[in-house]
Motif scaffolding. Structure first.
Motif, PDB file in Angstrom:
ATOM      1  N   SER A  31       0.838  -1.193   0.000  1.00 39.54           N
ATOM      2  CA  SER A  31       0.000   0.000   0.000  1.00 39.54           C
ATOM      3  C   SER A  31       0.876   1.248   0.000  1.00 39.54           C
ATOM      4  CB  SER A  31      -0.918   0.000   1.222  1.00 39.54           C
ATOM      5  OG  SER A  31      -0.117   0.082   2.397  1.00 39.54           O
ATOM      6  N   TYR A  32       0.204   2.424   0.015  1.00 41.14           N
ATOM      7  CA  TYR A  32       0.969   3.672   0.008  1.00 41.14           C
ATOM      8  C   TYR A  32       1.953   3.733   1.174  1.00 41.14           C
ATOM      9  CZ  TYR A  32      -1.777   5.853  -3.717  1.00 41.14           C
ATOM     10  OH  TYR A  32      -2.339   6.161  -4.919  1.00 41.14           O
ATOM     11  N   GLY A  33       1.499   3.324   2.364  1.00 41.30           N
ATOM     12  CA  GLY A  33       2.390   3.362   3.521  1.00 41.30           C
ATOM     13  C   GLY A  33       3.583   2.451   3.356  1.00 41.30           C
ATOM     14  N   GLY A 100      10.654  18.831  11.477  1.00 40.84           N
ATOM     15  CA  GLY A 100      11.041  19.886  10.548  1.00 40.84           C
ATOM     16  C   GLY A 100      10.023  20.184   9.474  1.00 40.84           C
ATOM     17  N   SER A 101       9.272  19.173   9.008  1.00 45.99           N
ATOM     18  CA  SER A 101       8.330  19.347   7.907  1.00 45.99           C
ATOM     19  C   SER A 101       7.516  18.068   7.771  1.00 45.99           C
ATOM     20  CB  SER A 101       9.074  19.623   6.592  1.00 45.99           C
ATOM     21  OG  SER A 101       9.891  18.508   6.245  1.00 45.99           O
ATOM     22  N   ALA A 102       6.489  18.140   6.929  1.00 45.94           N
ATOM     23  CA  ALA A 102       5.685  16.944   6.681  1.00 45.94           C
ATOM     24  C   ALA A 102       5.221  16.925   5.235  1.00 45.94           C
ATOM     25  CB  ALA A 102       4.482  16.882   7.620  1.00 45.94           C
ATOM     26  N   VAL A 103       5.107  15.713   4.701  1.00 45.41           N
ATOM     27  CA  VAL A 103       4.477  15.479   3.402  1.00 45.41           C
ATOM     28  C   VAL A 103       3.245  14.627   3.664  1.00 45.41           C
ATOM     29  CG1 VAL A 103       4.688  14.332   1.182  1.00 45.41           C
ATOM     30  CG2 VAL A 103       6.596  15.649   2.058  1.00 45.41           C
ATOM     31  N   VAL A 104       2.080  15.168   3.318  1.00 45.75           N
ATOM     32  CA  VAL A 104       0.823  14.461   3.577  1.00 45.75           C
ATOM     33  C   VAL A 104       0.391  13.758   2.297  1.00 45.75           C
ATOM     34  CG1 VAL A 104      -1.561  14.658   4.357  1.00 45.75           C
ATOM     35  CG2 VAL A 104       0.197  16.166   5.329  1.00 45.75           C
ATOM     36  N   ILE A 105       0.590  12.440   2.275  1.00 46.73           N
ATOM     37  CA  ILE A 105       0.172  11.633   1.134  1.00 46.73           C
ATOM     38  C   ILE A 105      -1.340  11.404   1.178  1.00 46.73           C
ATOM     39  CG2 ILE A 105       0.546   9.456  -0.080  1.00 46.73           C
ATOM     40  CD1 ILE A 105       3.084  11.118   0.108  1.00 46.73           C
ATOM     41  N   SER A 106      -1.889  11.349   2.353  1.00 48.44           N
ATOM     42  CA  SER A 106      -3.306  11.024   2.547  1.00 48.44           C
ATOM     43  C   SER A 106      -4.205  11.907   1.700  1.00 48.44           C
ATOM     44  CB  SER A 106      -3.685  11.206   4.020  1.00 48.44           C
ATOM     45  OG  SER A 106      -2.820  10.481   4.856  1.00 48.44           O
ATOM     46  N   CYS A 140      -0.909  14.260  -2.214  1.00 44.79           N
ATOM     47  CA  CYS A 140       0.238  14.297  -3.124  1.00 44.79           C
ATOM     48  C   CYS A 140       0.960  12.963  -3.053  1.00 44.79           C
ATOM     49  CB  CYS A 140       1.174  15.457  -2.785  1.00 44.79           C
ATOM     50  SG  CYS A 140       2.115  15.242  -1.259  1.00 44.79           S
ATOM     51  N   LEU A 141       1.956  12.773  -3.899  1.00 43.86           N
ATOM     52  CA  LEU A 141       2.723  11.521  -3.882  1.00 43.86           C
ATOM     53  C   LEU A 141       4.095  11.685  -3.259  1.00 43.86           C
ATOM     54  CD1 LEU A 141       2.102   9.468  -7.166  1.00 43.86           C
ATOM     55  CD2 LEU A 141       1.635   8.828  -4.804  1.00 43.86           C
ATOM     56  N   GLY A 142       4.373  12.869  -2.713  1.00 38.94           N
ATOM     57  CA  GLY A 142       5.627  13.056  -2.027  1.00 38.94           C
ATOM     58  C   GLY A 142       6.653  13.818  -2.840  1.00 38.94           C
ATOM     59  N   VAL A 143       7.897  13.752  -2.387  1.00 39.53           N
ATOM     60  CA  VAL A 143       8.988  14.511  -2.996  1.00 39.53           C
ATOM     61  C   VAL A 143      10.197  13.596  -3.154  1.00 39.53           C
ATOM     62  CG1 VAL A 143       8.187  16.680  -1.991  1.00 39.53           C
ATOM     63  CG2 VAL A 143       9.893  15.315  -0.764  1.00 39.53           C
ATOM     64  N   ARG A 147      19.030  14.083  -6.898  1.00 45.21           N
ATOM     65  CA  ARG A 147      20.480  14.291  -6.888  1.00 45.21           C
ATOM     66  C   ARG A 147      21.151  13.498  -5.774  1.00 45.21           C
ATOM     67  NH1 ARG A 147      20.848  20.060  -7.034  1.00 45.21           N
ATOM     68  NH2 ARG A 147      20.598  20.040  -4.785  1.00 45.21           N
ATOM     69  N   ASP A 148      20.524  13.479  -4.600  1.00 45.44           N
ATOM     70  CA  ASP A 148      21.102  12.766  -3.457  1.00 45.44           C
ATOM     71  C   ASP A 148      20.443  11.417  -3.218  1.00 45.44           C
ATOM     72  OD1 ASP A 148      22.892  14.831  -2.967  1.00 45.44           O
ATOM     73  OD2 ASP A 148      21.469  15.904  -1.694  1.00 45.44           O
ATOM     74  N   ASP A 149      19.558  11.001  -4.136  1.00 46.21           N
ATOM     75  CA  ASP A 149      18.915   9.688  -4.095  1.00 46.21           C
ATOM     76  C   ASP A 149      18.130   9.477  -2.796  1.00 46.21           C
ATOM     77  OD1 ASP A 149      18.236   7.291  -5.283  1.00 46.21           O
ATOM     78  OD2 ASP A 149      19.945   6.209  -4.437  1.00 46.21           O
ATOM     79  N   ILE A 150      17.314  10.480  -2.468  1.00 42.52           N
ATOM     80  CA  ILE A 150      16.415  10.367  -1.319  1.00 42.52           C
ATOM     81  C   ILE A 150      14.988  10.503  -1.847  1.00 42.52           C
ATOM     82  CG2 ILE A 150      15.741  11.307   0.920  1.00 42.52           C
ATOM     83  CD1 ILE A 150      18.569  12.500   1.135  1.00 42.52           C
ATOM     84  N   TRP A 151      14.231   9.417  -1.777  1.00 36.67           N
ATOM     85  CA  TRP A 151      12.911   9.353  -2.393  1.00 36.67           C
ATOM     86  C   TRP A 151      11.838   9.244  -1.314  1.00 36.67           C
ATOM     87  CZ3 TRP A 151      12.151   9.336  -7.805  1.00 36.67           C
ATOM     88  CH2 TRP A 151      13.339   9.400  -8.536  1.00 36.67           C
ATOM     89  N   ALA A 152      11.301  10.378  -0.899  1.00 33.55           N
ATOM     90  CA  ALA A 152      10.211  10.389   0.085  1.00 33.55           C
ATOM     91  C   ALA A 152       8.889  10.413  -0.671  1.00 33.55           C
ATOM     92  CB  ALA A 152      10.337  11.595   1.000  1.00 33.55           C
ATOM     93  N   THR A 153       8.614   9.317  -1.356  1.00 35.88           N
ATOM     94  CA  THR A 153       7.440   9.250  -2.214  1.00 35.88           C
ATOM     95  C   THR A 153       6.746   7.906  -2.072  1.00 35.88           C
ATOM     96  OG1 THR A 153       6.676   9.238  -4.509  1.00 35.88           O
ATOM     97  CG2 THR A 153       8.935   8.531  -4.128  1.00 35.88           C
ATOM     98  N   ALA A 154       5.421   7.939  -2.211  1.00 37.32           N
ATOM     99  CA  ALA A 154       4.635   6.708  -2.208  1.00 37.32           C
ATOM    100  C   ALA A 154       4.472   6.151  -3.610  1.00 37.32           C
ATOM    101  CB  ALA A 154       3.267   6.964  -1.586  1.00 37.32           C
ATOM    102  N   SER A 155       5.151   6.737  -4.578  1.00 33.57           N
ATOM    103  CA  SER A 155       5.101   6.212  -5.937  1.00 33.57           C
ATOM    104  C   SER A 155       5.828   4.876  -6.003  1.00 33.57           C
ATOM    105  CB  SER A 155       5.759   7.199  -6.909  1.00 33.57           C
ATOM    106  OG  SER A 155       5.933   6.608  -8.178  1.00 33.57           O
TER     107      SER A 155
END
Length: 708
Positions: A31-33, A100-106, A140-143, A147-155
């Motif tokens: 799932s997304y999580g 510091g921040s949040a990305v709301v995928i919901s 949203c699907l995240g960010v 460049r630094d290979d950090i994928w904070a995404t539910a894709s």
């Protein structure tokens, strides 16, 4: 306007460069999580990752915590994938923990178009405003910091190794991590960041663009947007991007609500919403494109090609048909393919002998695969009026290495139009890895080159001319504004509208308001024949339709008769209209008719219109648009854009018109629109007569409509 705050930029920095990430709603499933946790765990050697779900002790090898407040540290970024009814509680925990921040995928907020969804989103907005805790999303699907290979995404899609200087910001997450990411990989186009903004309850499209403007390794900002939360804020960011030399390439879809009513004025009727966006993007140097491939290919061209030293394009190919079609597309795009000079022509012909002919475009047949091809390219790119060389070919033999060598040794641009299979894994792959700008169709190639040339020409002019400023109000203007505010009127009669224009230095016709036929005759004699008679009423904006205008009256009897006709026709057309009287006006001869107007867009604000006069403006929609205020240089650009402006330059023996006075008038009207501070709804000067050079302009008719 403040276009960014330190806390917003710092939060975005933590969001895109996190040292620690927590995933609330993490699961071991697909799932997304589960996808979000799996994506961030790929960076676990560089980022501390925490799973948050009270149902588990461990997920995917990560220790699982029951809540954000139970975490051993305040994470830089919290990814939230919980049912929408729990999102606000999780955000409160994040704020309490000093995350510091949040990305709301919901999802489940305003995008549902239900009152419950809108109310949930209003609650999130109220929380972020009060707490100053910054979030991306919801929905949203995240960010991704590619460049630094950090994928904070539910894709389900991520990539390895392909990075570059293009930052991508999309309101649609499925678009960002779907067609854009797939096409970027297929085309070998590297990205620095992928950011999906979703419903933008807090951080919006402009905030992320503003962050990328400051990112030293991002050269071009690409975007996909349906509507702007605050278009003024975005345009202020665009101005800053122009100063920094960072092009913004944009797909703008959808339609915004227009600020114009079912308008009384020609100005509002002549300007569709999309046309306004086109005009404003050109004004602010934003490059608008139509599809995914254009966005990526043009962004890549701008990121990896130099500023053209000249506008000329040279094309060389192994095929006459390919080179001719390419030249046709370039010509249709308004690009210049200069003729070859003697040195290049003789030098290339000496190589080709009887197997081709030196020209631009050049069909060099099999010599495109020969040892002499570098010499051919060098002769073409060295032409003094050429700024960019296009190689339209299939990369056979040593051609690719020859092209790369040329690119590395010249100050001019080198672009490849690939004519073979897109599945090629040798020559094409080598071009991609070397970051040569590549196009696959001649129309997109031509469009890309035109965007490259136009952007740098626009930026040079922008840096030389500065931005438009609004002067302080004069005493006469302050008095005019005060009188209008006190009057409570919704619309002004023509005579009153011209008084407003006069306060901004815009000269009207010599005229006199009268209340009788006899007075009309006396006024006509004082003004001198011929004269015009018009009804003067705020309730009859379209006087011609009402039969309340008579032109070219040459004697007293004609004036008496016209007065009676006008009053009778006005009474039939609008029985309840308030009539201020009849205007007796001079007939202005020897000028060129144009229209100048202002309308208001709910998002874009005051829009200035200039167009051809008479029937041309309505039949051909021959107009130019700009967002107010404008500089004098921008005013002159508007005049040049309009096809009917040829009449202003002197046509078939007519003297040139006073274009300088016209430009000054456009600037003054743009100031008026801004200085009315929301009080003005619409303004029409139609026609404005542009007299011969040195004689100025005259407003023959004016319509001023105030905000209700």
């Amino acid at each position: 306007m403040e276009i960014s705050t330190a806390d917003r930029m710092q939060s975005i920095h933590k969001m895109l460069n996190p040292r620690s990430i927590a995933v609330v709603g993490a699961t071991p499933s697909g799932s997304y999580g589960g996808r979000l946790l799996g994506a961030v765990l790929k960076a676990k050697d560089r980022v501390r990752v925490y799973a948050v779900n009270p149902k588990y002790d461990e997920i995917m090898g990560a220790v699982c915590y029951p809540s954000v407040t139970a975490l051993p540290e305040a994470p830089d970024l919290v990814g939230i994938v919980v049912p929408h009814r729990h999102v606000l509680d999780v955000l409160r925990e994040c704020h309490e923990k000093k995350a510091g921040s949040a990305v709301v995928i919901s999802a489940g907020f305003a995008e549902r178009a239900t009152e419950a969804g809108r109310e949930s989103q209003r609650q999130l907005a109220a929380f972020t405003k009060e707490s100053c805790f910054r979030i991306a999303g919801p929905n949203c699907l995240g960010v991704a910091n590619v460049r630094d290979d950090i994928w904070a995404t539910a894709s389900s899609r991520t990539l390895d190794g392909l990075t570059g200087p293009i930052g991508l910001v999309c309101q649609s997450g499925a678009t960002a991590f779907g067609p854009f990411l797939v096409r970027a990989v297929d085309s070998g186009i590297g990205l620095s960041h992928i950011i999906s903004t979703g419903n933008e309850v807090d951080l919006d499209f402009a905030d992320f663009v503003r962050y990328l403007v400051d990112d030293p390794e991002t050269r071009v900002i690409a975007g996909f947007v349906e509507g702007f939360k605050d278009v003024g804020k975005f345009l202020a960011v665009a101005e800053l991007a122009a100063e920094r030399g960072k092009p913004i390439v944009l797909i703008k879809i959808g339609r915004s609500a227009s600020g114009a009513r079912a308008a009384q004025s020609h100005t509002a009727a002549l300007t569709g919403v999309d046309a306004r966006y086109d005009a404003v993007f050109r004004q602010y140097g934003v490059i608008r494109v139509q599809d995914y491939d254009e966005l990526l290919e043009i962004s890549h061209l701008l990121a990896h090609n130099r500023k053209p030293v000249k506008r000329g394009i040279a094309v060389v190919s192994h095929s006459g048909g390919i080179s001719s079609l390419t030249a046709d597309m370039c010509g249709q795009a308004g690009l210049d393919l200069p003729l070859l000079g003697e040195r290049a022509r003789d030098g290339i012909n000496a190589i080709l002998k009887d197997f081709g002919w030196a020209a631009n475009p050049a069909d060099v047949t099999g010599f495109s695969r020969s040892e002499q091809f570098p010499q051919i390219m060098e002769l073409m790119i060295s032409e003094p009026e050429v700024g960019t060389l296009v190689i339209a070919s299939a990369g056979a033999g040593d051609q690719v290495e020859q092209v790369l060598s040329l690119r590395d040794s010249t100050a001019k641009g080198v672009v490849f139009f690939w004519t073979a299979s897109r599945g090629d894994k040798a020559a094409l792959a080598r071009l991609k890895s070397a970051n040569i700008p590549i196009f696959y169709t001649p129309d997109k190639l031509a469009r890309g080159l035109r965007c490259l040339i136009d952007y740098y020409a626009w930026r040079d002019q922008r840096l030389a001319g500065g931005i438009a400023t609004i002067p302080p109000l004069t005493a006469a203007q302050q008095q005019t504004l005060a009188q209008l505010r006190a009057s409570g009127r919704a619309a002004l009669a023509e005579s009153a509208g011209k008084q407003v224009l006069a306060a901004w230095g815009i000269v009207g016709t010599r005229e006199q308001a009268v209340q009788s036929a006899a007075a009309a005759v006396e006024a006509a004699q004082r003004l001198g024949y011929p004269v015009a008679l018009k009804i003067d009423s705020a309730d009859i904006p379209h006087k011609t339709e009402a039969g309340a205008v008579c032109l070219g009256l040459r004697d007293a009897e004609a004036v008496r008769k016209a007065y009676g006709q006008i009053m009778a026709n006005a009474a039939r057309y609008a029985p309840n209209a308030t009539i201020s009287g009849v205007l007796v006006q001079e007939m202005v001869a020897g000028g060129v008719e144009v229209i100048v107007g202002v309308s208001y867009d709910a998002q874009l604000g005051a829009m200035l219109l200039f167009g051809s006069g008479g029937v041309m403006v309505e039949v051909y929609n021959d107009v130019a648009l700009r967002r107010c205020p404008v500089t004098r240089a921008a005013a002159l650009e508007m005049v040049a854009e309009v096809k009917g402006a040829q009449l202003l330059r002197g046509f078939r023996g007519q003297p040139p018109a006073d274009i300088n006075a016209l430009a000054d008038t456009l600037v003054s009207v743009s100031h008026l629109a801004m200085q009315f501070a929301g009080q003005l709804a619409e303004l029409d000067i139609n026609p404005l007569m542009v007299l011969p050079a040195g004689q100025g302009v005259k407003a023959v008719d004016a319509l001023v409509v105030l905000q209700a």
